[in-house]
Design a protein around this motif. Sequence first.
Motif, PDB file in Angstrom:
ATOM      1  N   UNK A 132       0.827  -1.202   0.000  1.00 19.46           N
ATOM      2  CA  UNK A 132       0.000   0.000   0.000  1.00 19.46           C
ATOM      3  C   UNK A 132       0.864   1.255   0.000  1.00 19.46           C
ATOM      4  N   UNK A 133       1.867   1.305   0.827  1.00 17.75           N
ATOM      5  CA  UNK A 133       2.738   2.490   0.862  1.00 17.75           C
ATOM      6  C   UNK A 133       3.398   2.725  -0.491  1.00 17.75           C
ATOM      7  N   UNK A 134       3.766   1.657  -1.166  1.00 13.93           N
ATOM      8  CA  UNK A 134       4.338   1.791  -2.507  1.00 13.93           C
ATOM      9  C   UNK A 134       3.300   2.381  -3.469  1.00 13.93           C
ATOM     10  N   UNK A 135       2.070   1.905  -3.390  1.00 18.24           N
ATOM     11  CA  UNK A 135       0.993   2.427  -4.228  1.00 18.24           C
ATOM     12  C   UNK A 135       0.766   3.916  -3.967  1.00 18.24           C
ATOM     13  N   UNK A 136       0.793   4.316  -2.700  1.00 18.71           N
ATOM     14  CA  UNK A 136       0.533   5.708  -2.338  1.00 18.71           C
ATOM     15  C   UNK A 136       1.561   6.676  -2.921  1.00 18.71           C
ATOM     16  N   UNK A 137       2.751   6.201  -3.224  1.00 15.67           N
ATOM     17  CA  UNK A 137       3.764   7.091  -3.813  1.00 15.67           C
ATOM     18  C   UNK A 137       3.352   7.566  -5.205  1.00 15.67           C
ATOM     19  N   UNK A 138       2.400   6.876  -5.821  1.00 13.41           N
ATOM     20  CA  UNK A 138       1.930   7.258  -7.159  1.00 13.41           C
ATOM     21  C   UNK A 138       0.835   8.318  -7.135  1.00 13.41           C
ATOM     22  N   UNK A 139       0.306   8.620  -5.956  1.00 16.28           N
ATOM     23  CA  UNK A 139      -0.719   9.659  -5.831  1.00 16.28           C
ATOM     24  C   UNK A 139      -0.094  10.990  -6.273  1.00 16.28           C
ATOM     25  N   UNK A 140      -0.737  11.729  -7.177  1.00 10.87           N
ATOM     26  CA  UNK A 140      -0.192  13.023  -7.597  1.00 10.87           C
ATOM     27  C   UNK A 140       0.095  13.965  -6.430  1.00 10.87           C
ATOM     28  N   UNK A 141      -0.717  13.930  -5.376  1.00  4.94           N
ATOM     29  CA  UNK A 141      -0.428  14.765  -4.207  1.00  4.94           C
ATOM     30  C   UNK A 141       0.903  14.346  -3.575  1.00  4.94           C
TER      31      UNK A 141
END
Length: 98
Positions: A62-71
Motif C-alpha cells: 500500500x505504501x508503494x501504491x501511495x507514492x503514485x498519488x499526484x499529491x
Amino acid sequence: MPIFAVHYSYSEATIPARLTHRPDHRAWLGAQVEAGALLTSGPYPDGTGALLIFRAEDEATLRDLLTNDPFAREKLIEDVRVVEWLPVLGAFAADAAS
C-alpha cells in the motif's frame, strides 16, 4: 485481504498547489476505485487532511501504491499515517472477511 485506513495530513501552505493538482489526484483515486484497491475516500471538512480506506496485500504494498498519488509526487501531503483496520460491523465488514 486486509483493509487499511490511510490518514493524509495537509498544511495550509499547500492549498494553492492542491487546488491545481486536485483533478489529477481525484483521477488517480478513481482509478484505484476501479482497480478495487480504494474502497472510499474523502477530505476532512476543515481542510486538514483526508481519510482513504484501501484494500491491499500488506502495508508495504500500500505504501508503494501511495507514492503514485499526484499529491504525494508533488509533495503536498504533510504526513501519511497507515493503520490496518478490521471492521466488524457495517458496510466494510464483509470486505474485511474476504
